[in-house]
Motif scaffolding. Structure first.
Motif, PDB file in Angstrom:
ATOM      1  N   PRO A 183       0.899  -1.293  -0.008  1.00 23.87           N
ATOM      2  CA  PRO A 183      -0.140   0.087  -0.009  1.00 23.87           C
ATOM      3  C   PRO A 183       0.728   1.420   0.123  1.00 23.87           C
ATOM      4  CG  PRO A 183      -0.941  -1.567   1.643  1.00 23.87           C
ATOM      5  CD  PRO A 183       0.566  -1.979   1.159  1.00 23.87           C
ATOM      6  N   VAL A 184       2.117   1.205   0.625  1.00 20.65           N
ATOM      7  CA  VAL A 184       2.862   2.498   0.866  1.00 20.65           C
ATOM      8  C   VAL A 184       3.311   2.729  -0.553  1.00 20.65           C
ATOM      9  CG1 VAL A 184       5.211   3.306   1.565  1.00 20.65           C
ATOM     10  CG2 VAL A 184       3.561   2.067   3.267  1.00 20.65           C
ATOM     11  N   LEU A 185       3.400   1.754  -1.270  1.00 21.69           N
ATOM     12  CA  LEU A 185       4.098   1.894  -2.738  1.00 21.69           C
ATOM     13  C   LEU A 185       2.973   2.215  -4.030  1.00 21.69           C
ATOM     14  CD1 LEU A 185       6.684  -1.142  -2.910  1.00 21.69           C
ATOM     15  CD2 LEU A 185       6.946   1.532  -2.631  1.00 21.69           C
ATOM     16  N   GLY A 186       1.689   2.450  -3.368  1.00 22.94           N
ATOM     17  CA  GLY A 186       0.539   2.804  -4.160  1.00 22.94           C
ATOM     18  C   GLY A 186      -0.190   1.729  -4.928  1.00 22.94           C
ATOM     19  N   TYR A 187      -0.058   0.377  -4.239  1.00 23.65           N
ATOM     20  CA  TYR A 187      -0.889  -0.668  -4.809  1.00 23.65           C
ATOM     21  C   TYR A 187      -1.964  -1.003  -4.011  1.00 23.65           C
ATOM     22  CZ  TYR A 187       3.225  -1.877  -7.825  1.00 23.65           C
ATOM     23  OH  TYR A 187       4.022  -1.848  -8.946  1.00 23.65           O
ATOM     24  N   ASN A 188      -3.315  -1.670  -4.493  1.00 24.56           N
ATOM     25  CA  ASN A 188      -4.188  -1.965  -3.809  1.00 24.56           C
ATOM     26  C   ASN A 188      -4.190  -3.496  -3.546  1.00 24.56           C
ATOM     27  OD1 ASN A 188      -7.004  -2.318  -2.833  1.00 24.56           O
ATOM     28  ND2 ASN A 188      -7.813  -3.107  -4.861  1.00 24.56           N
ATOM     29  N   VAL A 189      -4.056  -3.813  -2.213  1.00 19.69           N
ATOM     30  CA  VAL A 189      -3.809  -5.210  -1.635  1.00 19.69           C
ATOM     31  C   VAL A 189      -5.121  -5.737  -1.624  1.00 19.69           C
ATOM     32  CG1 VAL A 189      -2.959  -6.599   0.224  1.00 19.69           C
ATOM     33  CG2 VAL A 189      -1.688  -4.643  -0.546  1.00 19.69           C
ATOM     34  N   VAL A 190      -5.287  -6.768  -2.372  1.00 21.36           N
ATOM     35  CA  VAL A 190      -6.500  -7.901  -2.397  1.00 21.36           C
ATOM     36  C   VAL A 190      -5.979  -9.070  -1.662  1.00 21.36           C
ATOM     37  CG1 VAL A 190      -8.194  -9.029  -3.557  1.00 21.36           C
ATOM     38  CG2 VAL A 190      -7.203  -6.836  -4.398  1.00 21.36           C
ATOM     39  N   ILE A 191      -6.528  -9.395  -0.536  1.00 18.96           N
ATOM     40  CA  ILE A 191      -6.107 -10.677   0.128  1.00 18.96           C
ATOM     41  C   ILE A 191      -6.800 -11.978  -0.534  1.00 18.96           C
ATOM     42  CG2 ILE A 191      -6.046 -11.827   2.389  1.00 18.96           C
ATOM     43  CD1 ILE A 191      -4.193  -9.254   2.317  1.00 18.96           C
ATOM     44  N   LEU A 192      -6.284 -12.796  -0.787  1.00 21.10           N
ATOM     45  CA  LEU A 192      -7.095 -14.136  -1.512  1.00 21.10           C
ATOM     46  C   LEU A 192      -7.720 -14.790  -0.498  1.00 21.10           C
ATOM     47  CD1 LEU A 192      -4.435 -15.209  -4.127  1.00 21.10           C
ATOM     48  CD2 LEU A 192      -6.779 -14.160  -4.622  1.00 21.10           C
ATOM     49  N   PRO A 193      -8.936 -15.234  -0.623  1.00 24.47           N
ATOM     50  CA  PRO A 193      -9.837 -15.937   0.296  1.00 24.47           C
ATOM     51  C   PRO A 193      -9.106 -17.537   0.237  1.00 24.47           C
ATOM     52  CG  PRO A 193     -10.888 -15.425  -1.596  1.00 24.47           C
ATOM     53  CD  PRO A 193      -9.825 -14.726  -1.708  1.00 24.47           C
ATOM     54  N   LYS A 194      -9.328 -18.256   1.370  1.00 25.10           N
ATOM     55  CA  LYS A 194      -8.841 -19.539   1.287  1.00 25.10           C
ATOM     56  C   LYS A 194      -9.776 -20.272   0.767  1.00 25.10           C
ATOM     57  CE  LYS A 194      -6.133 -18.583   5.496  1.00 25.10           C
ATOM     58  NZ  LYS A 194      -5.970 -18.726   6.857  1.00 25.10           N
ATOM     59  N   LEU A 195      -9.838 -20.693  -0.369  1.00 21.79           N
ATOM     60  CA  LEU A 195     -10.596 -21.296  -1.324  1.00 21.79           C
ATOM     61  C   LEU A 195      -9.853 -22.272  -2.430  1.00 21.79           C
ATOM     62  CD1 LEU A 195     -12.791 -18.343  -2.848  1.00 21.79           C
ATOM     63  CD2 LEU A 195     -13.432 -19.757  -0.899  1.00 21.79           C
ATOM     64  N   SER A 196     -10.641 -23.102  -2.814  1.00 25.59           N
ATOM     65  CA  SER A 196      -9.788 -24.053  -3.784  1.00 25.59           C
ATOM     66  C   SER A 196      -9.256 -23.281  -4.761  1.00 25.59           C
ATOM     67  CB  SER A 196     -11.032 -24.851  -4.612  1.00 25.59           C
ATOM     68  OG  SER A 196     -11.599 -24.124  -5.335  1.00 25.59           O
ATOM     69  N   VAL A 197      -8.171 -23.941  -5.407  1.00 25.76           N
ATOM     70  CA  VAL A 197      -7.262 -23.238  -6.543  1.00 25.76           C
ATOM     71  C   VAL A 197      -8.170 -22.628  -7.505  1.00 25.76           C
ATOM     72  CG1 VAL A 197      -5.530 -23.724  -8.029  1.00 25.76           C
ATOM     73  CG2 VAL A 197      -5.451 -24.816  -5.888  1.00 25.76           C
ATOM     74  N   ALA A 198      -9.187 -23.577  -8.201  1.00 22.77           N
ATOM     75  CA  ALA A 198      -9.953 -22.786  -9.316  1.00 22.77           C
ATOM     76  C   ALA A 198     -10.677 -21.852  -8.808  1.00 22.77           C
ATOM     77  CB  ALA A 198     -10.907 -24.240  -9.708  1.00 22.77           C
ATOM     78  N   ASP A 199     -11.353 -21.773  -7.516  1.00 23.23           N
ATOM     79  CA  ASP A 199     -12.081 -20.534  -6.951  1.00 23.23           C
ATOM     80  C   ASP A 199     -11.143 -19.558  -6.760  1.00 23.23           C
ATOM     81  OD1 ASP A 199     -14.476 -22.081  -7.101  1.00 23.23           O
ATOM     82  OD2 ASP A 199     -14.450 -22.641  -5.177  1.00 23.23           O
ATOM     83  N   ARG A 200      -9.897 -19.626  -6.287  1.00 25.70           N
ATOM     84  CA  ARG A 200      -9.011 -18.547  -6.233  1.00 25.70           C
ATOM     85  C   ARG A 200      -8.617 -17.979  -7.476  1.00 25.70           C
ATOM     86  NH1 ARG A 200      -4.142 -19.544  -2.029  1.00 25.70           N
ATOM     87  NH2 ARG A 200      -5.163 -18.517  -0.482  1.00 25.70           N
ATOM     88  N   ALA A 201      -8.597 -18.778  -8.520  1.00 25.79           N
ATOM     89  CA  ALA A 201      -8.326 -18.308 -10.035  1.00 25.79           C
ATOM     90  C   ALA A 201      -9.368 -17.440 -10.430  1.00 25.79           C
ATOM     91  CB  ALA A 201      -8.022 -19.396 -10.948  1.00 25.79           C
ATOM     92  N   ASP A 202     -10.672 -18.090 -10.227  1.00 27.53           N
ATOM     93  CA  ASP A 202     -11.866 -17.504 -10.599  1.00 27.53           C
ATOM     94  C   ASP A 202     -12.063 -15.967  -9.960  1.00 27.53           C
ATOM     95  OD1 ASP A 202     -12.648 -19.449 -12.253  1.00 27.53           O
ATOM     96  OD2 ASP A 202     -14.099 -20.171 -10.978  1.00 27.53           O
ATOM     97  N   PHE A 203     -11.592 -15.931  -8.682  1.00 25.49           N
ATOM     98  CA  PHE A 203     -11.619 -14.812  -7.968  1.00 25.49           C
ATOM     99  C   PHE A 203     -10.710 -13.603  -8.377  1.00 25.49           C
ATOM    100  CE2 PHE A 203      -9.950 -12.147  -4.385  1.00 25.49           C
ATOM    101  CZ  PHE A 203     -11.077 -11.591  -3.841  1.00 25.49           C
ATOM    102  N   ILE A 204      -9.504 -13.961  -8.883  1.00 25.36           N
ATOM    103  CA  ILE A 204      -8.432 -13.131  -9.602  1.00 25.36           C
ATOM    104  C   ILE A 204      -9.075 -12.514 -10.785  1.00 25.36           C
ATOM    105  CG2 ILE A 204      -6.171 -12.739 -10.403  1.00 25.36           C
ATOM    106  CD1 ILE A 204      -5.187 -14.653  -8.231  1.00 25.36           C
ATOM    107  N   LEU A 205      -9.590 -13.484 -11.612  1.00 19.61           N
ATOM    108  CA  LEU A 205     -10.103 -12.946 -12.874  1.00 19.61           C
ATOM    109  C   LEU A 205     -11.239 -12.001 -12.700  1.00 19.61           C
ATOM    110  CD1 LEU A 205      -9.252 -16.269 -14.555  1.00 19.61           C
ATOM    111  CD2 LEU A 205      -8.033 -14.202 -14.897  1.00 19.61           C
TER     112      LEU A 205
END
Length: 177
Positions: free
Chosen positions: A149-171
């Motif tokens: 955040p100090v460097l100007g990025y928006n941090v998105v914490i990935l939920p503890k889900l299955s790998v496929a669901d995490r990929a869907d979340f990111i996309l």
């Protein structure tokens, strides 16, 4: 908007597995510089291994991450990075106190959203390439979660889900303005 996307966070939090999933869906992926360096060093003289010379390791990771960033510029579609320049520079800055992060990160920007894998003890394992313990991984995660955040990025914490669901979340997050 940059199409270069960082996946960072806790060591052993599922980043590499997630990138394999994204690569399987046709996206460009860049393997973690640290993993590639450890593999090269174990095949060679082993000087720049993180457990032998962390500063040499971090400096090599910075060089590799800059080269990765440059090579990915202009690619069509999303390119996902398993860690990257900021992680390597943060490690070196933590070790030496050298104020290198801001200058390097300003010259080599990624997508504004950075996805962090949180500490997840249920999936954390050590192996020949990851010899540090879970507590060290959590401390690294805490440093990164504060730095982005100090460097100007928006941090998105990935939920503890299955790998496929995490990929869907990111996309889904990347496609939503």
């Amino acid at each position: 908007m940059s199409r270069l996307v960082l996946i960072s966070g806790c060591s052993g939090g599922g980043k590499s597995t997630l990138l394999t999933e994204l690569g399987g869906r046709g996206h460009a992926i860049i393997e973690e510089p640290g993993w590639r360096i450890v593999k090269q060093e174990l095949e060679g003289d082993g000087i720049a291994l993180p457990w032998n010379d962390m500063m040499a390791f971090a400096r090599r990771a910075i060089e590799m991450a800059i080269a990765d960033h440059t090579a990915a510029q202009g690619k069509a579609g999303w390119t996902f990075f398993d860690r990257g320049l900021i992680d390597a520079a943060a490690a070196l800055q933590h070790l030496t106190g050298e104020p290198i992060l801001e200058g390097l990160s300003a010259a080599h920007r990624y997508n504004r959203s950075v996805f962090l894998t949180p500490p997840w003890p249920d999936i954390y394992v050590t192996d020949p390439h990851r010899r540090h313990g879970f507590d060290e991984a959590v401390a690294e995660y805490d440093r990164l979660a504060a730095i982005y955040p100090v460097l100007g990025y928006n941090v998105v914490i990935l939920p503890k889900l299955s790998v496929a669901d995490r990929a869907d979340f990111i996309l889904d997050r990347l496609e939503t303005p």
